[in-house]
Write a protein that holds these residues in place. Sequence first.
Motif, PDB file in Angstrom:
ATOM      1  N   MET A 204       0.863  -1.173   0.000  1.00  0.00           N
ATOM      2  CA  MET A 204       0.000   0.000   0.000  1.00  0.00           C
ATOM      3  C   MET A 204       0.906   1.232   0.000  1.00  0.00           C
ATOM      4  SD  MET A 204      -2.828   1.194   2.888  1.00  0.00           S
ATOM      5  CE  MET A 204      -3.785  -0.292   2.762  1.00  0.00           C
ATOM      6  N   ASN A 205       0.745   2.069  -1.013  1.00  0.00           N
ATOM      7  CA  ASN A 205       1.541   3.300  -1.067  1.00  0.00           C
ATOM      8  C   ASN A 205       0.848   4.406  -0.266  1.00  0.00           C
ATOM      9  OD1 ASN A 205      -0.401   4.623  -2.736  1.00  0.00           O
ATOM     10  ND2 ASN A 205       0.557   3.798  -4.581  1.00  0.00           N
ATOM     11  N   HIS A 206       1.476   5.579  -0.206  1.00  0.00           N
ATOM     12  CA  HIS A 206       0.959   6.688   0.610  1.00  0.00           C
ATOM     13  C   HIS A 206      -0.442   7.104   0.173  1.00  0.00           C
ATOM     14  CE1 HIS A 206       1.133  10.194   3.206  1.00  0.00           C
ATOM     15  NE2 HIS A 206       0.676  10.907   2.194  1.00  0.00           N
ATOM     16  N   GLU A 207      -0.640   7.218  -1.127  1.00  0.00           N
ATOM     17  CA  GLU A 207      -1.948   7.636  -1.643  1.00  0.00           C
ATOM     18  C   GLU A 207      -3.030   6.616  -1.276  1.00  0.00           C
ATOM     19  OE1 GLU A 207      -3.631   8.120  -6.073  1.00  0.00           O
ATOM     20  OE2 GLU A 207      -1.911   9.420  -5.634  1.00  0.00           O
ATOM     21  N   GLU A 208      -2.717   5.338  -1.385  1.00  0.00           N
ATOM     22  CA  GLU A 208      -3.675   4.289  -1.012  1.00  0.00           C
ATOM     23  C   GLU A 208      -3.958   4.325   0.484  1.00  0.00           C
ATOM     24  OE1 GLU A 208      -2.623   0.918  -4.384  1.00  0.00           O
ATOM     25  OE2 GLU A 208      -1.393   1.043  -2.572  1.00  0.00           O
ATOM     26  N   LEU A 209      -2.931   4.613   1.272  1.00  0.00           N
ATOM     27  CA  LEU A 209      -3.119   4.724   2.715  1.00  0.00           C
ATOM     28  C   LEU A 209      -4.054   5.872   3.049  1.00  0.00           C
ATOM     29  CD1 LEU A 209      -2.495   4.004   5.648  1.00  0.00           C
ATOM     30  CD2 LEU A 209      -0.405   5.360   5.459  1.00  0.00           C
ATOM     31  N   VAL A 210      -3.851   7.010   2.419  1.00  0.00           N
ATOM     32  CA  VAL A 210      -4.717   8.169   2.661  1.00  0.00           C
ATOM     33  C   VAL A 210      -6.160   7.834   2.294  1.00  0.00           C
ATOM     34  CG1 VAL A 210      -5.224  10.542   1.940  1.00  0.00           C
ATOM     35  CG2 VAL A 210      -2.876   9.876   2.483  1.00  0.00           C
ATOM     36  N   ARG A 211      -6.360   7.162   1.173  1.00  0.00           N
ATOM     37  CA  ARG A 211      -7.717   6.770   0.765  1.00  0.00           C
ATOM     38  C   ARG A 211      -8.327   5.788   1.763  1.00  0.00           C
ATOM     39  NH1 ARG A 211      -5.778   6.751  -4.706  1.00  0.00           N
ATOM     40  NH2 ARG A 211      -5.660   4.490  -4.643  1.00  0.00           N
ATOM     41  N   ALA A 212      -7.519   4.857   2.272  1.00  0.00           N
ATOM     42  CA  ALA A 212      -8.022   3.900   3.260  1.00  0.00           C
ATOM     43  C   ALA A 212      -8.428   4.620   4.545  1.00  0.00           C
ATOM     44  CB  ALA A 212      -6.969   2.832   3.543  1.00  0.00           C
ATOM     45  N   ILE A 213      -7.626   5.601   4.966  1.00  0.00           N
ATOM     46  CA  ILE A 213      -7.976   6.395   6.150  1.00  0.00           C
ATOM     47  C   ILE A 213      -9.294   7.119   5.915  1.00  0.00           C
ATOM     48  CG2 ILE A 213      -7.310   8.378   7.590  1.00  0.00           C
ATOM     49  CD1 ILE A 213      -4.356   7.553   7.010  1.00  0.00           C
ATOM     50  N   GLN A 214      -9.471   7.670   4.732  1.00  0.00           N
ATOM     51  CA  GLN A 214     -10.715   8.368   4.407  1.00  0.00           C
ATOM     52  C   GLN A 214     -11.902   7.414   4.452  1.00  0.00           C
ATOM     53  OE1 GLN A 214      -9.570  10.036   0.631  1.00  0.00           O
ATOM     54  NE2 GLN A 214      -8.839  11.935   1.548  1.00  0.00           N
ATOM     55  N   ARG A 215     -11.705   6.189   3.995  1.00  0.00           N
ATOM     56  CA  ARG A 215     -12.801   5.213   4.029  1.00  0.00           C
ATOM     57  C   ARG A 215     -13.186   4.844   5.454  1.00  0.00           C
ATOM     58  NH1 ARG A 215     -10.216   3.345  -0.625  1.00  0.00           N
ATOM     59  NH2 ARG A 215      -8.997   1.811   0.520  1.00  0.00           N
ATOM     60  N   VAL A 216     -12.200   4.746   6.329  1.00  0.00           N
ATOM     61  CA  VAL A 216     -12.492   4.441   7.734  1.00  0.00           C
ATOM     62  C   VAL A 216     -13.076   5.665   8.418  1.00  0.00           C
ATOM     63  CG1 VAL A 216     -11.549   3.716   9.959  1.00  0.00           C
ATOM     64  CG2 VAL A 216     -10.551   2.831   7.867  1.00  0.00           C
ATOM     65  N   GLY A 217     -12.481   6.812   8.140  1.00  0.00           N
ATOM     66  CA  GLY A 217     -12.799   8.039   8.862  1.00  0.00           C
ATOM     67  C   GLY A 217     -11.753   8.211   9.954  1.00  0.00           C
ATOM     68  N   MET A 218     -11.178   9.397  10.034  1.00  0.00           N
ATOM     69  CA  MET A 218     -10.118   9.630  11.014  1.00  0.00           C
ATOM     70  C   MET A 218     -10.601   9.386  12.435  1.00  0.00           C
ATOM     71  SD  MET A 218      -7.942  12.849   9.523  1.00  0.00           S
ATOM     72  CE  MET A 218      -9.288  13.804   8.852  1.00  0.00           C
ATOM     73  N   GLY A 219     -11.772   9.907  12.757  1.00  0.00           N
ATOM     74  CA  GLY A 219     -12.306   9.732  14.107  1.00  0.00           C
ATOM     75  C   GLY A 219     -12.571   8.273  14.431  1.00  0.00           C
ATOM     76  N   THR A 220     -13.146   7.555  13.488  1.00  0.00           N
ATOM     77  CA  THR A 220     -13.444   6.141  13.706  1.00  0.00           C
ATOM     78  C   THR A 220     -12.152   5.342  13.858  1.00  0.00           C
ATOM     79  OG1 THR A 220     -15.502   6.341  12.454  1.00  0.00           O
ATOM     80  CG2 THR A 220     -14.607   4.115  12.733  1.00  0.00           C
ATOM     81  N   PHE A 221     -11.153   5.630  13.030  1.00  0.00           N
ATOM     82  CA  PHE A 221      -9.885   4.910  13.112  1.00  0.00           C
ATOM     83  C   PHE A 221      -9.245   5.109  14.477  1.00  0.00           C
ATOM     84  CE2 PHE A 221      -5.311   4.271  12.401  1.00  0.00           C
ATOM     85  CZ  PHE A 221      -5.330   3.022  11.790  1.00  0.00           C
ATOM     86  N   VAL A 222      -9.224   6.341  14.942  1.00  0.00           N
ATOM     87  CA  VAL A 222      -8.596   6.660  16.222  1.00  0.00           C
ATOM     88  C   VAL A 222      -9.427   6.108  17.378  1.00  0.00           C
ATOM     89  CG1 VAL A 222      -8.022   8.595  17.738  1.00  0.00           C
ATOM     90  CG2 VAL A 222      -7.354   8.655  15.346  1.00  0.00           C
ATOM     91  N   LYS A 223     -10.726   6.302  17.326  1.00  0.00           N
ATOM     92  CA  LYS A 223     -11.605   5.877  18.422  1.00  0.00           C
ATOM     93  C   LYS A 223     -11.569   4.369  18.625  1.00  0.00           C
ATOM     94  CE  LYS A 223     -16.367   6.609  20.006  1.00  0.00           C
ATOM     95  NZ  LYS A 223     -17.647   7.242  19.639  1.00  0.00           N
ATOM     96  N   TYR A 224     -11.492   3.620  17.542  1.00  0.00           N
ATOM     97  CA  TYR A 224     -11.553   2.162  17.624  1.00  0.00           C
ATOM     98  C   TYR A 224     -10.218   1.504  17.267  1.00  0.00           C
ATOM     99  CZ  TYR A 224     -16.494   3.009  18.096  1.00  0.00           C
ATOM    100  OH  TYR A 224     -17.712   3.447  18.557  1.00  0.00           O
TER     101      TYR A 224
END
Length: 96
Positions: A1-21
């Motif tokens: 997974m490159n940087h751009e794919e990582l950013v898109r994956a974070i967007q799919r999760v949602g920053m708050g959701t990723f951090v909260k869970y």
Amino acid sequence: MNHEELVRAIQRVGMGTFVKYFEAFSNETKESDDLVDALIKIEGYGDDSARTKVNSARRILSCNLGLEALEIISNSQNADSWVVPKANFLKAQNAI
């Protein structure tokens, strides 16, 4: 997974959701279906949305990019006010 794919994956999760869970997503003993059910019940997400969030978060973590994702989130100008301090806390905990 490159940087751009990582950013898109974070967007799919949602920053708050990723951090909260983050801890739950990181816990490999937790079944993805249980996490999906929890997001539906706790956050009110639809089934498809919850499944996408869980799958994207798990993909980030399976690629060993959790700390990089937290770094991206902690540098975000678009995150809710509580998200960046929590991301910084998680980074400190997981960098040990």
